[in-house]
Motif scaffolding. Structure first.
Motif, short mmCIF file in Angstrom:
data_model
loop_
_atom_site.label_atom_id
_atom_site.label_comp_id
_atom_site.label_asym_id
_atom_site.label_seq_id
_atom_site.Cartn_x
_atom_site.Cartn_y
_atom_site.Cartn_z
N THR A 5 0.88 -1.14 0.03
CA THR A 5 0.05 -0.04 -0.08
C THR A 5 1.06 1.32 -0.04
O THR A 5 1.67 1.54 0.84
CB THR A 5 -0.91 0.13 1.23
N ALA A 7 1.14 5.55 0.38
CA ALA A 7 0.19 6.53 0.55
C ALA A 7 0.91 7.84 0.15
O ALA A 7 2.40 7.91 0.16
CB ALA A 7 0.01 6.58 2.07
N GLU A 33 -1.55 -0.75 -4.00
CA GLU A 33 -2.62 -0.17 -3.69
C GLU A 33 -2.46 1.13 -3.14
O GLU A 33 -1.38 1.24 -2.50
CB GLU A 33 -3.08 -1.21 -2.72
N THR A 35 -3.38 4.83 -1.12
CA THR A 35 -4.11 5.55 -0.37
C THR A 35 -3.84 6.94 -0.31
O THR A 35 -2.66 7.41 -0.45
CB THR A 35 -3.94 4.78 1.13
N GLY A 37 -4.67 11.12 1.15
CA GLY A 37 -5.21 11.68 2.23
C GLY A 37 -4.29 12.94 2.53
O GLY A 37 -3.32 13.09 2.36
N LEU A 42 -2.02 10.47 6.91
CA LEU A 42 -1.00 9.44 6.44
C LEU A 42 -0.01 9.05 7.44
O LEU A 42 0.44 8.17 7.26
CB LEU A 42 -0.80 9.99 5.17
N GLU A 50 -0.53 0.90 9.06
CA GLU A 50 -1.86 0.79 8.18
C GLU A 50 -1.56 0.92 6.52
O GLU A 50 -2.36 0.60 5.84
CB GLU A 50 -2.73 1.63 8.61
N VAL A 51 -0.44 1.60 6.27
CA VAL A 51 -0.03 1.65 5.16
C VAL A 51 1.56 1.41 4.77
O VAL A 51 2.33 1.49 5.91
CB VAL A 51 0.06 3.19 4.49
#
Length: 249
Positions: A5, A7, A33, A35, A37, A42, A50-51
């Motif tokens: 992921t 970000a 993936e 993300t 924000g 972030l 989480e990322v």
């Protein structure tokens, strides 16, 4: 590891940077993936695991991202902040130190993107620009860029504060003023950040490739321009970069 992921903040500069990194991941059979924000959210997600990757931290300005366990990889490019004059070949206005003596043809209304306001305020203080009749006009970042771009097209003599990379630096037509007091800060370094623990989990060849990846402000500015002015997607701009089509060889 087949999925990571990534970000990044919701700006074309960070999107372009992420797209270049995604090309590397995909070449190593890793599915990205995305993300997107606000920076603060972030940062918390990266720290909490989480990322997986954050793109990109501009250090030392983004030093708050370096929470325990977060790994910073090698330098992608060197961001910087500059005061720019909307006239490339002006023979008299070359430095912030001589702005106070400028004639009435130079607008005293200095445009500044809101995220760079603290830089501009330091510049104003060091060079006594408020006392010389200059005022700061802080605008949302995109509005500030559009306003300066319009000034270039109209050949109006104005000042703005810009962060590089940015599509305007690829477009050109303006001058970076000298900053002998270094009020706008020295060059920064842009880095990929890895969540706690990822450095030990990642394939070593991929880790080394990301650690050694070098882009440059010219590359990211050119990608930003291709996305904004030519309608390319971030992925298409990254492919053009890889194929050597963005910049003259």
């Amino acid at each position: 590891m087949t999925t990571l992921t990534i970000a990044h903040p919701d700006t074309t500069i960070h999107e372009a940077t992420a797209a270049a990194i995604i090309r590397v991941l995909e070449a190593n059979d890793v599915e990205p993936e995305i993300t997107i924000g606000p920076k603060g959210a972030l940062r918390d997600m990266l720290s909490a695991g989480e990322v997986d990757l954050y793109v990109s931290a501009w250090l030392p300005e983004d030093a708050a991202f370096l929470t325990p366990g977060v790994t910073s990889l090698g330098v992608l490019f060197n961001p910087s902040v500059s005061c720019c004059l909307s006239q490339e070949h002006n023979a008299t206005l070359t430095s912030l130190s001589n702005l106070a003596q400028a004639g009435s043809e130079l607008s005293r209304d200095v445009i500044v993107p809101e995220t760079l306001l603290h830089h501009a305020e330091a510049m104003f203080s060091a060079y006594a620009l408020q006392e010389a009749g200059f005022t700061l006009r802080a605008l949302p970042d995109e509005e500030a860029l559009a306003t300066f771009s319009a000034s270039l097209a109209k050949e109006q003599l104005v000042l703005t504060v810009l962060a590089q990379p940015c599509y305007l630096f690829h477009q050109g037509g303006f001058r970076i003023l000298q900053d002998p007091k270094e009020t706008l800060g020295l060059e920064m370094t842009a880095h990929i950040l890895l969540r706690p623990g990822l450095a030990d989990e990642m394939d070593r060849d991929l880790y080394d490739e990301l650690d050694e990846l070098m882009l440059s402000t010219k590359v990211i500015s050119a990608m930003d321009y291709a996305m904004r002015a030519e309608g390319l997607s971030a992925d298409d701009a990254a492919e053009s970069w890889q194929r050597g089509k963005l910049l003259p060889r």
